[in-house]
Design an enzyme around this catalytic site. Structure first.
Site, mmCIF file in Angstrom:
data_model
loop_
_atom_site.group_PDB
_atom_site.id
_atom_site.type_symbol
_atom_site.label_atom_id
_atom_site.label_comp_id
_atom_site.label_asym_id
_atom_site.label_seq_id
_atom_site.Cartn_x
_atom_site.Cartn_y
_atom_site.Cartn_z
ATOM 1 N N GLY A 11 0.829 -1.214 0.000
ATOM 2 C CA GLY A 11 0.000 0.000 0.000
ATOM 3 C C GLY A 11 0.856 1.254 0.000
ATOM 4 O O GLY A 11 0.461 2.310 0.488
ATOM 5 N N GLY A 14 -0.399 4.662 -1.086
ATOM 6 C CA GLY A 14 -1.522 5.258 -0.361
ATOM 7 C C GLY A 14 -1.072 6.293 0.649
ATOM 8 O O GLY A 14 0.107 6.669 0.719
ATOM 9 N N ARG A 92 -13.914 -0.953 2.870
ATOM 10 C CA ARG A 92 -15.317 -1.291 2.656
ATOM 11 C C ARG A 92 -15.944 -0.278 1.704
ATOM 12 O O ARG A 92 -15.940 0.917 1.972
ATOM 13 C CB ARG A 92 -16.072 -1.284 3.981
ATOM 14 N N ARG A 98 -20.178 -7.299 5.223
ATOM 15 C CA ARG A 98 -18.970 -7.665 5.950
ATOM 16 C C ARG A 98 -18.305 -8.925 5.367
ATOM 17 O O ARG A 98 -17.085 -9.007 5.282
ATOM 18 C CB ARG A 98 -19.292 -7.885 7.437
ATOM 19 N N VAL A 129 -1.477 -3.422 9.285
ATOM 20 C CA VAL A 129 -2.159 -2.153 9.570
ATOM 21 C C VAL A 129 -3.509 -2.115 8.848
ATOM 22 O O VAL A 129 -4.492 -1.603 9.370
ATOM 23 C CB VAL A 129 -1.267 -0.965 9.138
ATOM 24 N N ASN A 131 -7.071 -2.719 7.517
ATOM 25 C CA ASN A 131 -8.247 -3.261 8.215
ATOM 26 C C ASN A 131 -9.021 -4.268 7.372
ATOM 27 O O ASN A 131 -9.007 -4.170 6.150
ATOM 28 C CB ASN A 131 -9.173 -2.102 8.594
ATOM 29 N N ASP A 159 -4.261 2.852 18.858
ATOM 30 C CA ASP A 159 -5.275 2.928 19.919
ATOM 31 C C ASP A 159 -4.601 3.195 21.271
ATOM 32 O O ASP A 159 -5.081 3.993 22.081
ATOM 33 C CB ASP A 159 -6.070 1.624 19.958
ATOM 34 N N ARG A 162 -3.513 6.724 21.379
ATOM 35 C CA ARG A 162 -4.698 7.578 21.557
ATOM 36 C C ARG A 162 -5.126 7.592 23.026
ATOM 37 O O ARG A 162 -5.518 8.637 23.566
ATOM 38 C CB ARG A 162 -5.851 7.055 20.694
ATOM 39 N N HIS A 187 -8.952 -4.333 17.010
ATOM 40 C CA HIS A 187 -8.826 -2.940 16.558
ATOM 41 C C HIS A 187 -10.145 -2.560 15.885
ATOM 42 O O HIS A 187 -10.285 -2.563 14.669
ATOM 43 C CB HIS A 187 -7.655 -2.781 15.586
HETATM 44 P P1 NAX Z 1 -5.193 4.373 1.071
HETATM 45 O O1 NAX Z 1 -6.422 3.945 0.358
HETATM 46 O O2 NAX Z 1 -4.712 5.764 0.942
HETATM 47 O O3 NAX Z 1 -3.993 3.419 0.621
HETATM 48 C C1 NAX Z 1 -4.117 2.040 0.526
HETATM 49 C C2 NAX Z 1 -3.212 1.595 -0.606
HETATM 50 O O4 NAX Z 1 -3.152 0.165 -0.589
HETATM 51 C C3 NAX Z 1 -3.694 2.002 -1.996
HETATM 52 O O5 NAX Z 1 -2.656 2.711 -2.651
HETATM 53 C C4 NAX Z 1 -3.998 0.680 -2.668
HETATM 54 O O6 NAX Z 1 -3.697 0.685 -4.065
HETATM 55 C C5 NAX Z 1 -3.066 -0.266 -1.914
HETATM 56 N N1 NAX Z 1 -3.431 -1.682 -2.002
HETATM 57 C C6 NAX Z 1 -4.670 -2.224 -2.049
HETATM 58 N N2 NAX Z 1 -4.587 -3.551 -2.189
HETATM 59 C C7 NAX Z 1 -3.273 -3.863 -2.209
HETATM 60 C C8 NAX Z 1 -2.560 -5.077 -2.335
HETATM 61 N N3 NAX Z 1 -3.185 -6.244 -2.520
HETATM 62 N N4 NAX Z 1 -1.202 -5.031 -2.317
HETATM 63 C C9 NAX Z 1 -0.567 -3.848 -2.187
HETATM 64 N N5 NAX Z 1 -1.189 -2.668 -2.078
HETATM 65 C C10 NAX Z 1 -2.532 -2.674 -2.084
HETATM 66 O O7 NAX Z 1 -5.439 3.979 2.601
HETATM 67 P P2 NAX Z 1 -4.634 4.466 3.909
HETATM 68 O O8 NAX Z 1 -5.253 5.674 4.446
HETATM 69 O O9 NAX Z 1 -3.176 4.480 3.606
HETATM 70 O O10 NAX Z 1 -4.986 3.264 4.913
HETATM 71 C C11 NAX Z 1 -4.485 1.974 4.701
HETATM 72 C C12 NAX Z 1 -5.155 0.970 5.640
HETATM 73 O O11 NAX Z 1 -4.875 1.285 6.999
HETATM 74 C C13 NAX Z 1 -6.679 0.931 5.535
HETATM 75 O O12 NAX Z 1 -7.088 -0.423 5.524
HETATM 76 C C14 NAX Z 1 -7.136 1.570 6.830
HETATM 77 O O13 NAX Z 1 -8.399 1.118 7.232
HETATM 78 C C15 NAX Z 1 -6.058 1.102 7.762
HETATM 79 N N6 NAX Z 1 -5.911 1.821 9.039
HETATM 80 C C16 NAX Z 1 -5.540 1.082 10.125
HETATM 81 C C17 NAX Z 1 -5.295 1.657 11.352
HETATM 82 C C18 NAX Z 1 -4.857 0.851 12.517
HETATM 83 O O14 NAX Z 1 -4.680 1.413 13.591
HETATM 84 N N7 NAX Z 1 -4.672 -0.468 12.424
HETATM 85 C C19 NAX Z 1 -5.497 3.116 11.542
HETATM 86 C C20 NAX Z 1 -5.430 3.904 10.286
HETATM 87 C C21 NAX Z 1 -6.103 3.259 9.089
HETATM 88 O O15 NAX Z 1 -7.486 3.491 9.179
#
Ligand code: NAX
Length: 326
Positions: A11, A14, A92, A98, A129, A131, A159, A162, A187
């Site tokens: 990712g 992202g 999602r 779900r 990280v 979700n 968390d 926070r 989480h």
């Molecule tokens: P973004 O949508 O900005 O970036 C995600 C990136 O992952 C995109 O560039 C997408 O192309 C890429 N991706 C998707 N499938 C992939 C795969 N199979 N292999 C490699 N890359 C892939 O999201 P962002 O804001 O960076 O958040 C990323 C993730 O973190 C989300 O799932 C979000 O829910 C989760 N979070 C987790 C947190 C935690 O505390 N555990 C908190 C922050 C965040 O909400």
């Protein structure tokens, strides 16, 4: 400086990836004397974002950065990996059930777990990280039978941080003087931020705040902080999520600095959490391994809150089992 450590980030194109890359390149993930080889995994739609970030990393002229590779092949991305940051996941979408979400993520984390099993270095450490982080970690772990299962973790450090921030604001005591805070469970909004064993400036937190504040303000505020951030900034947590990921890996590799933290890892049955569920526990890093803090007494309130979040994790495990993802 030692020999380079290979860090794989999924990712990478992202938001969180962008924030993470510059912290890693600056030496904050592993330490100021450790050189890094970065491997960035993206899907084709995200490759341009990752390539753009790689150009900027080059422009940063970071002394600790040996190389940056961008790929959409999991086999190439996890080749020789020492530390894997699994950030990319399937969010999602509108109208998505779900089960669809779990299935879409199973299609990501199953193959990534298998690629880690086949290609990563023997000391591989993984933090998920993306979700739903706990269950994605469970799926990846299940596809890596040759890797010790405790090398697969999910991030609840955000968390945890926070919770420290909320306590600090309430009490007017700096976070550096806090200890003994725990995030238990998933989480998700069912998580249990627990201050029963916490101290602030050496005083038990339970002597400084009342039960009503804990139950009605602190716990829901921490558990729903992600939604609050989206409401205020119009976008989900990015800098704080990257920072927590850096904290998680730094402590894991370099050892705890005197206090415990919160880590989601495969349960060994501690505190009655069913074996294998990736659940958050109080943990210390000792000799490069997470060790669950043992022997904490849990009152009736804590026991029921932990049970509720663990029940949610058990349901998610049943669902992914039902979908054939484990
Ligand atoms: P973004 O949508 O900005 O970036 C995600 C990136 O992952 C995109 O560039 C997408 O192309 C890429 N991706 C998707 N499938 C992939 C795969 N199979 N292999 C490699 N890359 C892939 O999201 P962002 O804001 O960076 O958040 C990323 C993730 O973190 C989300 O799932 C979000 O829910 C989760 N979070 C987790 C947190 C935690 O505390 N555990 C908190 C922050 C965040 O909400």
């Amino acid at each position: 400086t030692s020999s380079p450590i290979t860090v794989t980030l999924t990712g990478a194109g992202g938001q969180i990836g962008y924030a993470l890359l510059f912290r890693i390149a600056a030496g904050e993930l592993l330490g100021p004397n450790v050189t890094v080889r970065l491997k960035l995994l993206e899907i084709p739609a995200g490759i341009a974002g990752a390539e753009g970030a790689a150009l900027e990393l080059q422009d940063g002229a970071f002394p600790l950065l040996d190389s940056v590779n961008v790929t959409d092949s999991a086999a190439a991305a996890f080749d020789g990996t020492n530390v894997a940051l699994l950030v990319g996941s399937r969010p999602r979408g509108p109208g998505m059930e779900r089960a669809d979400l779990l299935a879409a993520n199973g299609a990501i984390f199953g193959p990534q777990g298998a690629a880690i099993n086949e290609h990563a270095a023997s000391d591989i450490r993984v933090v998920v990280v993306g979700n739903p982080a706990n269950t994605n970690a469970l799926i990846a772990q299940a596809h890596a039978p040759d890797v010790p299962r405790e090398r697969f973790t999910a991030l609840t450090r955000l968390d945890h941080n926070r919770a420290l921030g909320q306590l600090s604001a309430k009490l007017g005591i700096p976070v550096r003087d806090m200890d003994g805070v725990t995030i238990w469970g998933n989480h998700s909004a069912t998580q249990y931020p627990d201050v029963s064993h916490a101290t602030a400036g050496g005083t038990p937190v339970r002597d400084l705040v009342d039960d009503a504040w804990l139950a009605n303000e602190f716990i829901p505020r921490v558990a729903n902080r992600g939604a609050e951030i989206i409401e205020v900034r119009g976008s989900s947590s990015v800098g704080s999520a990257a920072s927590a990921t850096v904290d998680h890996v730094f402590d894991w590799v370099n050892g705890q600095r005197g206090r415990w933290t919160s880590v989601a890892l495969p349960s060994d049955g501690s505190y009655g959490v069913p074996e294998g569920l990736v659940s958050s526990f109080p943990a210390e890093s000792v000799d490069g391994k997470w060790r669950i803090v043992q022997g904490l007494e849990l009152n009736a309130f804590s026991t029921s809150r932990i049970a509720a979040s663990v029940a949610e994790l058990a349901t998610e495990r049943e669902q992914v089992q039902g979908l054939g993802l484990l």
